[in-house]
Design an enzyme around this catalytic site. Structure first.
Site, PDB file in Angstrom:
ATOM      1  N   ASP A  43       0.847  -1.195   0.000  1.00 38.22           N
ATOM      2  CA  ASP A  43       0.000   0.000   0.000  1.00 38.22           C
ATOM      3  C   ASP A  43       0.883   1.246   0.000  1.00 38.22           C
ATOM      4  OD1 ASP A  43      -2.897   1.104   0.595  1.00 38.22           O
ATOM      5  OD2 ASP A  43      -1.471   2.258   1.802  1.00 38.22           O
ATOM      6  N   TYR A  48       3.345   9.918   0.629  1.00 38.05           N
ATOM      7  CA  TYR A  48       4.305   9.339   1.578  1.00 38.05           C
ATOM      8  C   TYR A  48       5.750   9.700   1.217  1.00 38.05           C
ATOM      9  CZ  TYR A  48       0.210   6.502   2.891  1.00 38.05           C
ATOM     10  OH  TYR A  48      -1.041   6.073   3.261  1.00 38.05           O
ATOM     11  N   LYS A  77      -2.381   6.306  -4.012  1.00 43.37           N
ATOM     12  CA  LYS A  77      -3.440   7.295  -3.722  1.00 43.37           C
ATOM     13  C   LYS A  77      -3.127   8.654  -4.338  1.00 43.37           C
ATOM     14  CE  LYS A  77      -3.753   4.842   0.628  1.00 43.37           C
ATOM     15  NZ  LYS A  77      -2.356   4.589   1.004  1.00 43.37           N
ATOM     16  N   HIS A 110      -7.119  10.094  -1.910  1.00 41.05           N
ATOM     17  CA  HIS A 110      -6.537   9.940  -0.567  1.00 41.05           C
ATOM     18  C   HIS A 110      -7.409  10.540   0.542  1.00 41.05           C
ATOM     19  CE1 HIS A 110      -2.320   9.461   1.397  1.00 41.05           C
ATOM     20  NE2 HIS A 110      -3.267   9.163   2.249  1.00 41.05           N
TER      21      HIS A 110
END
Ligand code: A2P
Length: 312
Positions: A43, A48, A77, A110
């Site tokens: 994931d 990130y 996302k 997201h």
């Protein structure tokens, strides 16, 4: 591995590796080790800041012959600064380039929060775009285009409440197939789960170990006595009990770890089964407690509050 089945019978491994707050220099080893020991679901998210390193690890795993692309389930996302139908495909193409992939298995919006282009995290009201200007339904059109172009095999959302899902469902040509939200024994979200089940939508639990994002929090999921007692009785770790509980509710989990022993321990949750009695005791732990409280979307005179995100 146990899987969750999508409408076209594609199967997503019910346990995946989370990569939120895995530093770029740590995530490469974490992803490669995870694939080596049997993880097949990773994931990710543009936000990130580590998709290039995740991509390098996936490429290395394929090069070493550990897996083929087809064996893996990769989710990513769309960041909040790329809401709006025309911005989705360019953002997705960047993610695909970073991950060195031709397609994603699953692409999610997201957050139901829109930010001005180029904003990483907002600091002031003018960093935001209110959803009245770029509604989720508009961004969803871009997600549908990604699906139709084969850049993502499945599309969905993250952090959406029932009303936001209803809004998307009302005009969707391709319905969202996944909602990824925070879930663990302290935040069980039963009403949202029933809504998703009724609408043929799957759920993924993020922060399934109760996250450690708030180091000052005195509430620690893995130190809860009920969880510790069940762990002792079943010869499991507290983390395995937390993960098994959510898995046995039919929800995917994506525990994050950069530590080899904990990666293995989390994966080995799949070798254990909790009893009906354990499940009932764990059900009683719900306190509707969010570790990821959404307060980071609140700025002075801004268009969003945590309450508007979770409840509006
Ligand atoms: P680490 O990466 O050092 O293993 P969540 O997925 O709920 O956000 O939780 C992630 C946090 O929990 C990380 O700090 C991670 O640290 C830690 N963690 C992951 N697996 C375990 C485990 N089996 N037992 C205890 N802590 C864990």
């Amino acid at each position: 591995m146990t899987t969750l089945k999508f409408r076209n019978n594609d199967e997503m491994p019910i346990l995946g590796l989370g990569t939120f707050r895995s530093e770029p220099n740590e995530v490469y080893n974490a992803v490669l080790s995870a694939i080596k020991i049997g993880y097949r679901h990773i994931d990710c998210a543009a936000a990130y800041g580590n998709e290039k390193e995740v991509g390098n690890a996936i490429a290395e795993a394929i090069k070493q012959g550990l897996v083929t692309r087809n064996d893996l389930w990769v989710t990513s996302k769309l960041w909040n600064a790329s809401h709006g139908k025309e911005n989705v495909i360019p953002a997705l193409k960047q993610t695909l380039e970073d991950l060195q992939l031709e397609y994603l298995d699953l692409y999610l919006i997201h957050w139901p929060v829109a930010l001005k282009k180029g904003t990483e995290m907002p600091e002031k009201a003018s960093d935001f775009i209110p959803l009245s200007e770029v509604p989720l339904t508009n961004t969803w059109k871009g997600m549908e285009a990604a699906l139709e172009q084969g850049l993502a095999k499945h599309i969905g959302v993250s952090n959406c409440n029932e009303n936001q899902l209803k809004e998307i469902l009302a005009t969707a040509v391709h319905q969202p197939e996944m909602n990824q939200v925070e879930m663990h024994p302290f935040l069980q979200q039963e009403a949202l789960q029933s809504f998703c089940v009724k609408n043929d939508m799957l759920l993924t639990a993020y922060a399934p170990l109760g996250s450690l994002v708030d180091e000052n929090s005195t509430l620690r999921l893995l130190e809860n006595d009920t969880i510790k007692n069940i762990a002792k009785a079943r010869r499991m770790s507290p983390a395995q009990v937390a993960l098994a509980y959510t898995i046995q509710r039919g929800i995917a989990v994506i525990p994050k770890s950069i530590n080899e022993a904990r990666l293995l321990q989390n994966l080995e949750t799949l070798n254990h089964t909790l009893t009906g009695e354990d499940m009932a005791l764990l059900k009683d732990l719900d306190k509707a407690h969010r570790f990821i409280d959404g307060k980071f979307w609140e700025v002075e005179n801004g268009p969003y509050t945590a309450d508007s995100i979770w409840n509006a």
